[in-house]
Enzyme design. Structure first.
Site: not given
Length: 387
Positions: A233, A325, A206
């Protein structure tokens, strides 16, 4: 969330987050000023029309975060980012108008920018409110990241000034993962004593991920024997350009994942914008299922599908990122017998995602970024040394 703003955590209950806007177009300057000032969490600390002016204004305006255009007169966004990160490190959000040409914003991410978002462009756009809200949210989130100056050691490893460079992993191994005689950890050996064979690699990242992914893929040879699945992401409009950019820094072919494709060894498959990427049997699958951990694509979804599809023959790597995540998905992979790696705090821009995986017991080992590719090559070579 593990990040902090420079000088401590920021919340909307204390003071507004100060944004330095770097943009050469007077029209876009006004638009961004309006967008930022309309958000109760933010305020405009100053506006710079060029990179040179931005560098001069940083000390005087004391911003918490920089909104950076990439196409500037004089020095471009990449050079501005590089100088800021060397001189007065600050969280930088690249605001891009052309989602098809990602060369400069991706280079800026490599240089230390934290995120790339779409420029609102015009209030007449049907999705103006959505784009404007996303920009402000990213500015708020990234302002809370504690950005620190990095230097290059004599060994060539990136280390953060003032941080320990030889922190130990939970099992007592050095942070670089090396055993005294160069052997691999026990988990690289199958129960029958034979060297394990792996069939697929998953990489999830991310905040700070583009540079981390580029580092790993750049170090992979063209004959890397596994298919590689990537979840990063990033805003949906940027994903095609992001995949193309990764292809320019890697010897491996890089493409967006497509439903029904049979994964091929030595090919990188990037989750497309706003779709979960799964491995279902011998093919890839894309879904528009609800977000997981606030993300779509989600690393959780990818890792869980790899646990089912590959079991002990999968490798999962969870890199820098905010939130959680991928952490529980990495646990699922390790439970299935896979080899799992979490990026060490000494190199992660934000250690929240990999740190959560470690806390939950999902990581076989923690490695600093510059050791990850080497470990992957060890795990997939024909002459592995085992414990």
């Amino acid at each position: 969330m593990s990040g902090q703003a420079n000088g401590g955590p920021l919340t909307t209950g204390t003071r507004r987050i100060r944004v330095l806007v770097v943009e050469d177009s007077p029209v876009i300057q006004q638009l961004l000023s309006h967008v930022i000032s309309a958000d109760p969490r933010l305020e405009v600390a100053g506006i710079a029309s060029s990179g040179e002016q931005a560098l001069r204004m940083i000390e005087r305006t004391a911003p918490d975060v920089v909104s950076l255009d990439i196409r500037l007169p004089g020095i471009d966004g990449f050079e501005v980012t590089s100088r800021i990160m060397r001189q007065t490190p600050l969280p930088i959000v690249v605001v891009a108008s052309d989602v098809r040409d990602l060369d400069i914003p991706m280079r800026a991410l490599q240089a230390g920018a934290l995120a790339v978002v779409e420029k609102p462009g015009s209030m007449a756009r049907a999705d103006y409110q959505t784009v404007a809200h996303h920009l402000c949210t990213q500015l708020v989130i990234m302002s809370q990241v504690k950005v620190i100056r990095h230097r290059i050691t004599a060994r060539g490893a990136r280390t953060a000034t003032g941080m320990a460079t030889e922190a130990a992993s939970p099992d007592g191994r050095p942070a670089d993962g090396r055993l005294p005689d160069g052997r691999l950890p026990d988990e690289a050996v199958a129960a029958d004593g034979r060297l394990r064979r792996f069939r697929a690699l998953g990489l999830v990242a991310s905040t700070g991920g583009p540079a981390a992914l580029a580092k790993i893929l750049k170090d992979m040879p063209a004959d890397f024997p596994l298919p590689v699945f990537v979840v990063q992401h990033m805003g949906a409009p940027f994903m095609a350009g992001f995949a193309s950019w990764l292809g320019t820094v890697s010897a491996l072919p890089v493409r967006l994942g497509e439903a029904g494709l049979a994964p091929r060894p030595g090919t990188v498959y990037v989750a497309p914008g706003d779709r979960h990427l799964l491995v279902d049997g011998a093919t890839l699958r894309l879904t528009a299922d609800p977000m997981v951990c606030g993300q779509r694509p989600s690393g959780e979804v990818l890792f869980q599908s790899m646990a089912r599809a590959y079991g002990a023959s999968g490798i999962g790597v969870l890199l820098t990122g905010m939130g959680e995540d991928g952490a529980r998905g990495l646990v699922d992979m390790r439970t299935a017998g896979a080899y799992t790696i979490a990026e060490h705090a000494s190199t992660a821009v934000i250690h929240s995602m990999p740190g959560t995986a470690v806390r939950l017991g999902g990581a076989v080992e923690e490695l600093p970024l510059d050791r990850v590719a080497g470990r992957l090559l060890q795990l997939t070579s024909d002459d592995k040394m085992a414990s």
